[in-house]
Design a protein around this motif. Sequence first.
Motif, PDB file in Angstrom:
ATOM      1  N   GLN A  59      -2.277  -0.894  12.277  1.00 44.66           N
ATOM      2  CA  GLN A  59      -1.533  -1.433  11.140  1.00 44.66           C
ATOM      3  C   GLN A  59      -2.469  -2.207  10.207  1.00 44.66           C
ATOM      4  O   GLN A  59      -2.376  -2.101   8.987  1.00 44.66           O
ATOM      5  N   GLU A  63      -3.031  -1.368   6.258  1.00 40.56           N
ATOM      6  CA  GLU A  63      -2.602  -2.304   5.228  1.00 40.56           C
ATOM      7  C   GLU A  63      -3.746  -2.885   4.412  1.00 40.56           C
ATOM      8  O   GLU A  63      -3.557  -3.215   3.249  1.00 40.56           O
ATOM      9  N   ARG A  64      -4.887  -3.062   4.997  1.00 39.31           N
ATOM     10  CA  ARG A  64      -5.981  -3.745   4.312  1.00 39.31           C
ATOM     11  C   ARG A  64      -6.831  -2.745   3.531  1.00 39.31           C
ATOM     12  O   ARG A  64      -7.130  -1.660   4.012  1.00 39.31           O
ATOM     13  N   THR A  65      -7.204  -3.157   2.329  1.00 39.61           N
ATOM     14  CA  THR A  65      -8.057  -2.310   1.493  1.00 39.61           C
ATOM     15  C   THR A  65      -9.245  -3.133   1.013  1.00 39.61           C
ATOM     16  O   THR A  65      -9.158  -4.350   0.846  1.00 39.61           O
ATOM     17  N   ASP A 120      -5.009  -7.844   1.660  1.00 33.26           N
ATOM     18  CA  ASP A 120      -3.862  -7.345   2.417  1.00 33.26           C
ATOM     19  C   ASP A 120      -2.825  -6.760   1.461  1.00 33.26           C
ATOM     20  O   ASP A 120      -3.087  -6.590   0.269  1.00 33.26           O
ATOM     21  N   ALA A 121      -1.640  -6.485   1.952  1.00 33.33           N
ATOM     22  CA  ALA A 121      -0.595  -5.850   1.145  1.00 33.33           C
ATOM     23  C   ALA A 121      -0.122  -6.748   0.004  1.00 33.33           C
ATOM     24  O   ALA A 121       0.387  -6.260  -1.005  1.00 33.33           O
ATOM     25  N   GLN A 122      -0.294  -8.062   0.115  1.00 32.04           N
ATOM     26  CA  GLN A 122       0.096  -8.995  -0.940  1.00 32.04           C
ATOM     27  C   GLN A 122      -1.065  -9.330  -1.874  1.00 32.04           C
ATOM     28  O   GLN A 122      -0.994 -10.281  -2.636  1.00 32.04           O
ATOM     29  N   ASP A 123      -2.147  -8.568  -1.800  1.00 32.84           N
ATOM     30  CA  ASP A 123      -3.365  -8.777  -2.600  1.00 32.84           C
ATOM     31  C   ASP A 123      -4.005 -10.135  -2.360  1.00 32.84           C
ATOM     32  O   ASP A 123      -4.639 -10.701  -3.235  1.00 32.84           O
TER      33      ASP A 123
END
Length: 189
Positions: A59, A63-65, A120-123
């Motif tokens: 996960q 999720e992480r970019t 993460d998904a919330q930048d």
Amino acid sequence: MRGGKRTKKRLWRWRSNPLRRRDDVLEAWLVLAVWALIAVGGTLAGAVTARAADDVFAQQRAERTHVRAVLLVDTPHAAPNSYRVVAKVRWTAPDGFVHTGKTLVGAGKKAGTDIEVWTDAQDELTTAPPSRDEATLETGLLGAAAALTASGLAFGVGGLARWRLDRRRVDQWGREWDLVGPQWGHKTG
């Protein structure tokens, strides 16, 4: 009794014996249950923990970019025991919004240097997810630790129960000796 052979009866607690007590049978079942818990419970705890850890790591990787960021300030040269320092960076999220935040970067870098950061998904800035090899190693270690913990707990509880049975047997033998002992002859004194 030098040179004598000690005979060892296997599974003596399970066999019919006039000296066998109820606590001996109880101890035999207890030992069997503890070993079953160690084998099954330890394996199950290790497998469940490893599976959960693997899911978490997968996960995190999903999720992480990583994004390009620009260093906003010069970073000081590293202290003797560190090679990374906290510095302010700016990056553009995939949705086009510009964000700033603090993260660890290499020491001795100049402002304006391009660096890679992870979001993460919330930048929000976050750490890099573990690689597949790192995740596999950590999953195995966590699973093994869980298996050993469950097995150790079962072994400890079983040992405590056996200790209590031994104490109970010693007390029973003492009470029985108090009844039988005086019948065995004369008293000295």
